[in-house]
Design an enzyme around this catalytic site. Structure first.
Site, PDB file in Angstrom:
ATOM      1  N   LYS A  19      68.827  67.373  27.248  1.00  0.00           N
ATOM      2  CA  LYS A  19      68.410  66.448  28.302  1.00  0.00           C
ATOM      3  C   LYS A  19      68.475  65.046  27.756  1.00  0.00           C
ATOM      4  O   LYS A  19      68.876  64.095  28.344  1.00  0.00           O
ATOM      5  CB  LYS A  19      67.265  66.680  29.008  1.00  0.00           C
ATOM      6  CG  LYS A  19      67.761  67.457  30.408  1.00  0.00           C
ATOM      7  CD  LYS A  19      66.810  67.471  31.567  1.00  0.00           C
ATOM      8  CE  LYS A  19      65.262  67.728  31.097  1.00  0.00           C
ATOM      9  NZ  LYS A  19      64.180  68.148  32.180  1.00  0.00           N
ATOM     10  N   LYS A 114      86.490  78.505  43.114  1.00  0.00           N
ATOM     11  CA  LYS A 114      85.925  79.955  43.463  1.00  0.00           C
ATOM     12  C   LYS A 114      86.135  80.248  44.832  1.00  0.00           C
ATOM     13  O   LYS A 114      86.196  79.295  45.742  1.00  0.00           O
ATOM     14  CB  LYS A 114      84.516  80.179  43.023  1.00  0.00           C
ATOM     15  CG  LYS A 114      84.033  80.233  41.482  1.00  0.00           C
ATOM     16  CD  LYS A 114      82.641  80.935  41.403  1.00  0.00           C
ATOM     17  CE  LYS A 114      82.302  81.336  39.986  1.00  0.00           C
ATOM     18  NZ  LYS A 114      81.208  82.331  39.888  1.00  0.00           N
ATOM     19  N   SER A 116      84.108  81.057  46.975  1.00  0.00           N
ATOM     20  CA  SER A 116      83.237  80.605  47.884  1.00  0.00           C
ATOM     21  C   SER A 116      83.378  79.105  48.383  1.00  0.00           C
ATOM     22  O   SER A 116      82.753  78.559  49.109  1.00  0.00           O
ATOM     23  CB  SER A 116      81.847  80.463  47.067  1.00  0.00           C
ATOM     24  OG  SER A 116      81.753  80.044  45.979  1.00  0.00           O
ATOM     25  N   GLU A 141      74.060  76.942  29.032  1.00  0.00           N
ATOM     26  CA  GLU A 141      75.487  76.600  30.097  1.00  0.00           C
ATOM     27  C   GLU A 141      75.331  75.111  30.352  1.00  0.00           C
ATOM     28  O   GLU A 141      74.514  74.606  31.115  1.00  0.00           O
ATOM     29  CB  GLU A 141      75.574  77.546  31.178  1.00  0.00           C
ATOM     30  CG  GLU A 141      76.561  77.366  32.075  1.00  0.00           C
ATOM     31  CD  GLU A 141      76.653  78.007  33.334  1.00  0.00           C
ATOM     32  OE1 GLU A 141      77.452  79.281  33.178  1.00  0.00           O
ATOM     33  OE2 GLU A 141      76.015  78.002  34.535  1.00  0.00           O
ATOM     34  N   ASN A 150      77.996  68.568  43.506  1.00  0.00           N
ATOM     35  CA  ASN A 150      76.692  69.057  43.375  1.00  0.00           C
ATOM     36  C   ASN A 150      76.218  69.159  44.870  1.00  0.00           C
ATOM     37  O   ASN A 150      75.310  70.059  45.065  1.00  0.00           O
ATOM     38  CB  ASN A 150      76.093  68.208  42.589  1.00  0.00           C
ATOM     39  CG  ASN A 150      74.598  68.240  42.188  1.00  0.00           C
ATOM     40  OD1 ASN A 150      74.334  69.517  41.718  1.00  0.00           O
ATOM     41  ND2 ASN A 150      73.651  67.456  42.421  1.00  0.00           N
ATOM     42  N   GLU A 156      74.861  75.162  49.415  1.00  0.00           N
ATOM     43  CA  GLU A 156      75.087  76.539  49.248  1.00  0.00           C
ATOM     44  C   GLU A 156      74.443  77.577  48.908  1.00  0.00           C
ATOM     45  O   GLU A 156      74.227  78.667  49.304  1.00  0.00           O
ATOM     46  CB  GLU A 156      76.922  76.679  48.695  1.00  0.00           C
ATOM     47  CG  GLU A 156      77.388  77.949  49.117  1.00  0.00           C
ATOM     48  CD  GLU A 156      77.442  78.963  48.102  1.00  0.00           C
ATOM     49  OE1 GLU A 156      78.037  79.804  48.272  1.00  0.00           O
ATOM     50  OE2 GLU A 156      76.872  78.917  46.855  1.00  0.00           O
TER      51      GLU A 156
HETATM   52  P1  0O2 Z   1      71.224  79.677  39.397  1.00  0.00           P
HETATM   53  O1  0O2 Z   1      70.290  79.804  40.331  1.00  0.00           O
HETATM   54  O2  0O2 Z   1      72.009  78.140  39.586  1.00  0.00           O
HETATM   55  O3  0O2 Z   1      70.793  79.967  38.026  1.00  0.00           O
HETATM   56  P2  0O2 Z   1      79.788  85.809  34.346  1.00  0.00           P
HETATM   57  O4  0O2 Z   1      78.388  85.894  33.496  1.00  0.00           O
HETATM   58  O5  0O2 Z   1      80.684  84.864  33.540  1.00  0.00           O
HETATM   59  O6  0O2 Z   1      80.402  87.181  34.690  1.00  0.00           O
HETATM   60  P3  0O2 Z   1      78.188  83.975  36.256  1.00  0.00           P
HETATM   61  O7  0O2 Z   1      77.142  84.646  35.287  1.00  0.00           O
HETATM   62  O8  0O2 Z   1      78.484  84.369  37.554  1.00  0.00           O
HETATM   63  O9  0O2 Z   1      79.576  85.166  35.792  1.00  0.00           O
HETATM   64  O10 0O2 Z   1      78.892  82.818  35.692  1.00  0.00           O
HETATM   65  P4  0O2 Z   1      79.546  81.708  36.390  1.00  0.00           P
HETATM   66  O11 0O2 Z   1      80.107  82.083  37.428  1.00  0.00           O
HETATM   67  O12 0O2 Z   1      80.397  80.979  35.238  1.00  0.00           O
HETATM   68  O13 0O2 Z   1      78.386  80.683  36.648  1.00  0.00           O
HETATM   69  C1  0O2 Z   1      77.341  80.936  37.119  1.00  0.00           C
HETATM   70  C2  0O2 Z   1      76.572  79.771  37.526  1.00  0.00           C
HETATM   71  O14 0O2 Z   1      77.273  78.990  38.141  1.00  0.00           O
HETATM   72  C3  0O2 Z   1      75.531  80.178  38.941  1.00  0.00           C
HETATM   73  O15 0O2 Z   1      74.383  80.540  38.347  1.00  0.00           O
HETATM   74  C4  0O2 Z   1      75.472  78.623  39.499  1.00  0.00           C
HETATM   75  O16 0O2 Z   1      74.517  78.017  39.088  1.00  0.00           O
HETATM   76  C5  0O2 Z   1      76.916  78.383  39.350  1.00  0.00           C
HETATM   77  N1  0O2 Z   1      77.716  79.129  40.479  1.00  0.00           N
HETATM   78  C6  0O2 Z   1      78.673  79.755  40.221  1.00  0.00           C
HETATM   79  N2  0O2 Z   1      79.359  80.301  41.637  1.00  0.00           N
HETATM   80  C7  0O2 Z   1      78.764  79.466  42.545  1.00  0.00           C
HETATM   81  C8  0O2 Z   1      78.742  79.516  43.823  1.00  0.00           C
HETATM   82  O17 0O2 Z   1      79.822  80.165  44.644  1.00  0.00           O
HETATM   83  N3  0O2 Z   1      77.897  78.778  44.573  1.00  0.00           N
HETATM   84  C9  0O2 Z   1      76.980  77.894  43.897  1.00  0.00           C
HETATM   85  N4  0O2 Z   1      76.257  77.274  44.641  1.00  0.00           N
HETATM   86  N5  0O2 Z   1      76.872  77.931  42.727  1.00  0.00           N
HETATM   87  C10 0O2 Z   1      77.820  78.941  41.935  1.00  0.00           C
HETATM   88  P5  0O2 Z   1      73.471  81.571  39.080  1.00  0.00           P
HETATM   89  O18 0O2 Z   1      72.614  82.398  38.029  1.00  0.00           O
HETATM   90  O19 0O2 Z   1      73.974  82.325  40.042  1.00  0.00           O
HETATM   91  O20 0O2 Z   1      72.362  80.716  39.785  1.00  0.00           O
END
Ligand code: 0O2
Length: 213
Positions: A19, A114, A116, A141, A150, A156
């Site tokens: 950060k 995605k 969604s 990440e 954002n 969402e």
């Molecule tokens: P949080 O609460 O933000 O930590 P993989 O491990 O590669 O099979 P994964 O882990 O789903 O797949 O990785 P991905 O999709 O690359 O990234 C996950 C994170 O991206 C999520 O973390 C969210 O922060 C964000 N994200 C991915 N898809 C969506 C979506 O459809 N809507 C929203 N709002 N955020 C999304 P977490 O752990 O789900 O949540």
């Protein structure tokens, strides 16, 4: 709990350090009187409850271990917000040339939105943290997105939490329309980018020396 604390401490250090470094990049652009591609930076260590949910999803044991550190790439999470879609590529370029981290993977959910409606650019990095017992490589990440992306993602995310991923049809449709609106907003702003940046440069200058205008 002590074990989790010990496991998560280097992640907290990685988030704090990244950060500071990324906020420093913004300050450097400001010092150069150049429009910063980075609007603001946030970061968090994934809360234990979310780690727990993710382990259930992935079918891995919920325990502080090498396996968990390897499988969950977003225990350390950084978000970099940009004004314009074009800034995202600039920020990714800045990350690619850094010597203090190693890029492991890039996920382009902007070209490949995605299902969604989620759009964002993810960069998984390996970042070395110095601890009292030596260097530890931490996966983090970095999510890079526009302010509009954002806004949509945070709304969402809250609704997802409320409905546990199963949205009523009407909400689902509205979210899809909102994602389209966010996309259009990004497009519109990109079209008048030069105009906006000129105005912002003027305000920054005016703020620094109001008497001279
Ligand atoms: P949080 O609460 O933000 O930590 P993989 O491990 O590669 O099979 P994964 O882990 O789903 O797949 O990785 P991905 O999709 O690359 O990234 C996950 C994170 O991206 C999520 O973390 C969210 O922060 C964000 N994200 C991915 N898809 C969506 C979506 O459809 N809507 C929203 N709002 N955020 C999304 P977490 O752990 O789900 O949540």
């Amino acid at each position: 709990m002590g074990q989790w604390n010990r496991f998560l401490t280097p992640y907290k250090q990685a988030v704090d350090e990244l950060k500071i470094k990324f906020k420093g990049m913004r300050s450097q652009f400001e010092n150069d009187n150049t429009n910063s591609p980075i609007e603001f930076v946030t970061g968090r260590v994934k809360p234990l409850a979310s780690i727990y949910d993710k382990t259930l999803e992935k079918g891995i044991p919920f325990e502080p271990s090498e396996k968990l550190a390897h499988q969950l790439q977003d225990i350390a999470g950084i978000r970099m917000m940009c004004q314009f879609v074009g800034d995202i590529e600039t920020v990714v370029g800045l990350l690619r040339q850094r010597k203090d981290l190693r890029i492991i993977e890039e996920k382009d959910y902007i070209s490949n939105e995605k299902q969604s409606g989620y759009r964002s650019y993810h960069v998984i990095v390996e970042y070395p943290v110095q601890t009292i017992t030596g260097e530890q490589l931490i996966l983090a990440e970095i999510q890079i997105r526009t302010l509009a992306m954002n806004f949509w993602a945070s709304i969402e995310h809250s609704l997802n939490y409320k409905y546990k991923g199963v949205f009523p049809e009407e909400i689902k449709n509205r979210l899809q329309r909102a994602a389209e609106a966010a996309f259009q907003l990004d497009e519109e702003m990109s079209q008048i980018r030069d105009e906006i940046q000129e105005a912002q440069a003027y305000f920054t200058e005016f703020k620094d020396s109001p008497g001279t205008h």
